[in-house]
Design a protein around this motif. Structure first.
Motif, PDB file in Angstrom:
ATOM      1  N   GLN A 283     -50.994 -24.437  79.279  1.00 28.62           N
ATOM      2  CA  GLN A 283     -52.367 -23.957  79.290  1.00 28.62           C
ATOM      3  C   GLN A 283     -53.384 -25.082  79.149  1.00 28.62           C
ATOM      4  O   GLN A 283     -54.555 -24.911  79.519  1.00 28.62           O
ATOM      5  CB  GLN A 283     -52.565 -22.951  78.147  1.00 28.62           C
ATOM      6  N   THR A 284     -52.952 -26.214  78.609  1.00 29.11           N
ATOM      7  CA  THR A 284     -53.910 -27.283  78.288  1.00 29.11           C
ATOM      8  C   THR A 284     -53.649 -28.603  78.998  1.00 29.11           C
ATOM      9  O   THR A 284     -54.561 -29.423  79.114  1.00 29.11           O
ATOM     10  CB  THR A 284     -53.907 -27.540  76.769  1.00 29.11           C
ATOM     11  N   VAL A 285     -52.419 -28.834  79.466  1.00 28.94           N
ATOM     12  CA  VAL A 285     -52.074 -30.109  80.106  1.00 28.94           C
ATOM     13  C   VAL A 285     -51.578 -29.826  81.520  1.00 28.94           C
ATOM     14  O   VAL A 285     -50.437 -29.385  81.708  1.00 28.94           O
ATOM     15  CB  VAL A 285     -50.991 -30.871  79.294  1.00 28.94           C
ATOM     16  N   PRO A 286     -52.389 -30.067  82.546  1.00 27.20           N
ATOM     17  CA  PRO A 286     -51.983 -29.730  83.916  1.00 27.20           C
ATOM     18  C   PRO A 286     -50.882 -30.624  84.476  1.00 27.20           C
ATOM     19  O   PRO A 286     -50.140 -30.203  85.365  1.00 27.20           O
ATOM     20  CB  PRO A 286     -53.283 -29.887  84.719  1.00 27.20           C
ATOM     21  N   ASP A 287     -50.779 -31.844  83.968  1.00 27.17           N
ATOM     22  CA  ASP A 287     -49.800 -32.785  84.518  1.00 27.17           C
ATOM     23  C   ASP A 287     -48.412 -32.523  83.924  1.00 27.17           C
ATOM     24  O   ASP A 287     -48.206 -32.644  82.712  1.00 27.17           O
ATOM     25  CB  ASP A 287     -50.241 -34.220  84.223  1.00 27.17           C
ATOM     26  N   GLN A 288     -47.443 -32.194  84.789  1.00 24.94           N
ATOM     27  CA  GLN A 288     -46.103 -31.840  84.317  1.00 24.94           C
ATOM     28  C   GLN A 288     -45.416 -33.021  83.636  1.00 24.94           C
ATOM     29  O   GLN A 288     -44.702 -32.842  82.638  1.00 24.94           O
ATOM     30  CB  GLN A 288     -45.247 -31.334  85.489  1.00 24.94           C
ATOM     31  N   ALA A 289     -45.611 -34.218  84.159  1.00 29.89           N
ATOM     32  CA  ALA A 289     -44.969 -35.391  83.571  1.00 29.89           C
ATOM     33  C   ALA A 289     -45.461 -35.630  82.142  1.00 29.89           C
ATOM     34  O   ALA A 289     -44.689 -36.004  81.254  1.00 29.89           O
ATOM     35  CB  ALA A 289     -45.230 -36.616  84.438  1.00 29.89           C
ATOM     36  N   LYS A 290     -46.741 -35.390  81.907  1.00 32.70           N
ATOM     37  CA  LYS A 290     -47.296 -35.562  80.559  1.00 32.70           C
ATOM     38  C   LYS A 290     -46.754 -34.491  79.614  1.00 32.70           C
ATOM     39  O   LYS A 290     -46.474 -34.773  78.438  1.00 32.70           O
ATOM     40  CB  LYS A 290     -48.815 -35.511  80.608  1.00 32.70           C
ATOM     41  N   ARG A 291     -46.600 -33.271  80.122  1.00 32.67           N
ATOM     42  CA  ARG A 291     -46.019 -32.211  79.288  1.00 32.67           C
ATOM     43  C   ARG A 291     -44.599 -32.573  78.892  1.00 32.67           C
ATOM     44  O   ARG A 291     -44.203 -32.420  77.724  1.00 32.67           O
ATOM     45  CB  ARG A 291     -46.031 -30.875  80.028  1.00 32.67           C
ATOM     46  N   ALA A 292     -43.823 -33.058  79.855  1.00 36.72           N
ATOM     47  CA  ALA A 292     -42.438 -33.437  79.574  1.00 36.72           C
ATOM     48  C   ALA A 292     -42.369 -34.573  78.564  1.00 36.72           C
ATOM     49  O   ALA A 292     -41.489 -34.604  77.699  1.00 36.72           O
ATOM     50  CB  ALA A 292     -41.733 -33.834  80.876  1.00 36.72           C
ATOM     51  N   ALA A 293     -43.318 -35.508  78.651  1.00 35.56           N
ATOM     52  CA  ALA A 293     -43.347 -36.638  77.721  1.00 35.56           C
ATOM     53  C   ALA A 293     -43.598 -36.170  76.295  1.00 35.56           C
ATOM     54  O   ALA A 293     -42.999 -36.674  75.335  1.00 35.56           O
ATOM     55  CB  ALA A 293     -44.398 -37.647  78.149  1.00 35.56           C
ATOM     56  N   VAL A 294     -44.485 -35.193  76.131  1.00 29.00           N
ATOM     57  CA  VAL A 294     -44.766 -34.651  74.800  1.00 29.00           C
ATOM     58  C   VAL A 294     -43.533 -33.957  74.230  1.00 29.00           C
ATOM     59  O   VAL A 294     -43.162 -34.164  73.063  1.00 29.00           O
ATOM     60  CB  VAL A 294     -45.953 -33.670  74.849  1.00 29.00           C
ATOM     61  N   LEU A 295     -42.882 -33.153  75.037  1.00 27.97           N
ATOM     62  CA  LEU A 295     -41.701 -32.431  74.578  1.00 27.97           C
ATOM     63  C   LEU A 295     -40.586 -33.394  74.167  1.00 27.97           C
ATOM     64  O   LEU A 295     -39.900 -33.184  73.157  1.00 27.97           O
ATOM     65  CB  LEU A 295     -41.207 -31.479  75.666  1.00 27.97           C
ATOM     66  N   ARG A 296     -40.406 -34.469  74.942  1.00 27.01           N
ATOM     67  CA  ARG A 296     -39.402 -35.476  74.576  1.00 27.01           C
ATOM     68  C   ARG A 296     -39.788 -36.184  73.286  1.00 27.01           C
ATOM     69  O   ARG A 296     -38.931 -36.461  72.438  1.00 27.01           O
ATOM     70  CB  ARG A 296     -39.227 -36.487  75.707  1.00 27.01           C
ATOM     71  N   ALA A 297     -41.066 -36.483  73.143  1.00 29.60           N
ATOM     72  CA  ALA A 297     -41.533 -37.182  71.945  1.00 29.60           C
ATOM     73  C   ALA A 297     -41.260 -36.359  70.688  1.00 29.60           C
ATOM     74  O   ALA A 297     -40.864 -36.905  69.648  1.00 29.60           O
ATOM     75  CB  ALA A 297     -43.015 -37.507  72.069  1.00 29.60           C
ATOM     76  N   VAL A 298     -41.471 -35.059  70.776  1.00 29.72           N
ATOM     77  CA  VAL A 298     -41.217 -34.185  69.628  1.00 29.72           C
ATOM     78  C   VAL A 298     -39.737 -34.221  69.256  1.00 29.72           C
ATOM     79  O   VAL A 298     -39.373 -34.310  68.073  1.00 29.72           O
ATOM     80  CB  VAL A 298     -41.660 -32.747  69.932  1.00 29.72           C
ATOM     81  N   LEU A 299     -38.882 -34.169  70.250  1.00 26.39           N
ATOM     82  CA  LEU A 299     -37.444 -34.187  69.983  1.00 26.39           C
ATOM     83  C   LEU A 299     -37.003 -35.491  69.322  1.00 26.39           C
ATOM     84  O   LEU A 299     -36.041 -35.508  68.542  1.00 26.39           O
ATOM     85  CB  LEU A 299     -36.663 -33.976  71.285  1.00 26.39           C
ATOM     86  N   HIS A 300     -37.686 -36.587  69.630  1.00 28.07           N
ATOM     87  CA  HIS A 300     -37.326 -37.887  69.064  1.00 28.07           C
ATOM     88  C   HIS A 300     -38.100 -38.203  67.778  1.00 28.07           C
ATOM     89  O   HIS A 300     -37.950 -39.300  67.227  1.00 28.07           O
ATOM     90  CB  HIS A 300     -37.570 -38.990  70.093  1.00 28.07           C
ATOM     91  N   ASP A 301     -38.885 -37.256  67.311  1.00 21.51           N
ATOM     92  CA  ASP A 301     -39.714 -37.464  66.118  1.00 21.51           C
ATOM     93  C   ASP A 301     -38.946 -36.977  64.882  1.00 21.51           C
ATOM     94  O   ASP A 301     -38.754 -35.774  64.699  1.00 21.51           O
ATOM     95  CB  ASP A 301     -41.024 -36.684  66.266  1.00 21.51           C
ATOM     96  N   PRO A 302     -38.501 -37.869  63.995  1.00 22.32           N
ATOM     97  CA  PRO A 302     -37.757 -37.440  62.797  1.00 22.32           C
ATOM     98  C   PRO A 302     -38.556 -36.476  61.927  1.00 22.32           C
ATOM     99  O   PRO A 302     -37.977 -35.579  61.293  1.00 22.32           O
ATOM    100  CB  PRO A 302     -37.474 -38.763  62.061  1.00 22.32           C
ATOM    101  N   ASP A 303     -39.885 -36.683  61.869  1.00 19.68           N
ATOM    102  CA  ASP A 303     -40.714 -35.797  61.058  1.00 19.68           C
ATOM    103  C   ASP A 303     -40.634 -34.358  61.559  1.00 19.68           C
ATOM    104  O   ASP A 303     -40.624 -33.407  60.762  1.00 19.68           O
ATOM    105  CB  ASP A 303     -42.170 -36.266  61.075  1.00 19.68           C
ATOM    106  N   ALA A 304     -40.613 -34.183  62.873  1.00 17.02           N
ATOM    107  CA  ALA A 304     -40.575 -32.838  63.441  1.00 17.02           C
ATOM    108  C   ALA A 304     -39.330 -32.080  62.986  1.00 17.02           C
ATOM    109  O   ALA A 304     -39.397 -30.894  62.649  1.00 17.02           O
ATOM    110  CB  ALA A 304     -40.634 -32.906  64.964  1.00 17.02           C
ATOM    111  N   TRP A 305     -38.202 -32.768  62.963  1.00 14.03           N
ATOM    112  CA  TRP A 305     -36.964 -32.126  62.497  1.00 14.03           C
ATOM    113  C   TRP A 305     -37.038 -31.822  61.006  1.00 14.03           C
ATOM    114  O   TRP A 305     -36.559 -30.778  60.558  1.00 14.03           O
ATOM    115  CB  TRP A 305     -35.768 -33.031  62.794  1.00 14.03           C
ATOM    116  N   THR A 306     -37.660 -32.715  60.236  1.00 10.89           N
ATOM    117  CA  THR A 306     -37.804 -32.487  58.798  1.00 10.89           C
ATOM    118  C   THR A 306     -38.712 -31.301  58.518  1.00 10.89           C
ATOM    119  O   THR A 306     -38.447 -30.493  57.615  1.00 10.89           O
ATOM    120  CB  THR A 306     -38.368 -33.749  58.117  1.00 10.89           C
ATOM    121  N   TRP A 307     -39.791 -31.175  59.266  1.00 12.71           N
ATOM    122  CA  TRP A 307     -40.739 -30.073  59.076  1.00 12.71           C
ATOM    123  C   TRP A 307     -40.088 -28.709  59.265  1.00 12.71           C
ATOM    124  O   TRP A 307     -40.531 -27.712  58.674  1.00 12.71           O
ATOM    125  CB  TRP A 307     -41.914 -30.219  60.040  1.00 12.71           C
TER     126      TRP A 307
END
Length: 206
Positions: free
Chosen positions: A165-189
């Motif tokens: 809904q907010t990011v039209p570029d698919q490559a940028k969306r994919a980059a965010v999703l990958r970043a979350v998966l590699h973020d240790p804090d996200a798993w801790t949260w």
């Protein structure tokens, strides 16, 4: 061979053998497929499964009689203790156009993998019979390393919908999703709950 995940709803699986191996195969398939088990005798545990048990002596069964049992089968599993009988079943299954798995004897065209299953994921592992311990090792490692994997998948799904809904570029969306998966804090949260983890991930990445 190539791995596939197949929807077996409404498909017919025929398993030959009422012993421990046949029971394991029947338990694997009966949650989704229509299963018929053919054997001279059956372990008591079969009575608790949603399968059809058909008593038959395979030792002197000819090709025509065997073909009748395989009529309409999508997958045939030979799980008797006799290799010759299993191989006979395999030859007939191929002639009937069914997929075939052989628990003992000449190799079939289908392998039945070990499965690592969560609420939101399904992972199939096979070593071709070389090391049955490896799938269990991988499952234990996955459960220990990623105890919140189901929750992360649900959070990623929510985040993916929001990004559309907010990011039209698919490559940028994919980059965010990958970043979350590699973020240790996200798993801790995730230990504090999916909703709280999602809020923190949104604050950091959106």
């Amino acid at each position: 061979m190539v791995p596939l995940i197949i929807d077996l709803a409404g498909r017919h699986v025929v398993i030959f053998g009422g012993g421990a191996v046949g029971l394991r195969k029947a338990t694997y398939f009966c949650r989704e497929a229509e299963v018929t088990v053919v054997s001279r005798s059956f372990l008591p545990e079969f009575s608790g499964l949603d399968v059809r048990c058909l008593e038959a002596d395979l030792s002197d069964m000819d090709d025509d009689a065997l073909a009748v049992l395989l009529d309409g089968a999508f997958l045939v599993v030979a799980a008797t203790s006799d290799e010759e009988t299993n191989n006979h079943i395999g030859r007939t299954a191929r002639e009937a156009g069914a997929l075939f798995n052989n628990a003992r004897g000449d190799g079939g065209d289908t392998l039945i993998p070990s499965v690592v299953r969560g609420e939101e994921y399904l992972i199939a592992v096979s070593t071709g019979g070389a090391s049955p311990a490896v799938p269990r090792f991988l499952r234990e490692h996955l459960e220990a390393a990623y105890p919140y994997l189901d929750a992360m998948i649900r959070v990623e799904a929510r985040l993916r919908d929001a990004l559309k809904q907010t990011v039209p570029d698919q490559a940028k969306r994919a980059a965010v999703l990958r970043a979350v998966l590699h973020d240790p804090d996200a798993w801790t949260w995730l230990a504090d709950g999916e909703d709280r983890a999602y809020e923190r991930i949104q604050e950091r990445y959106m």
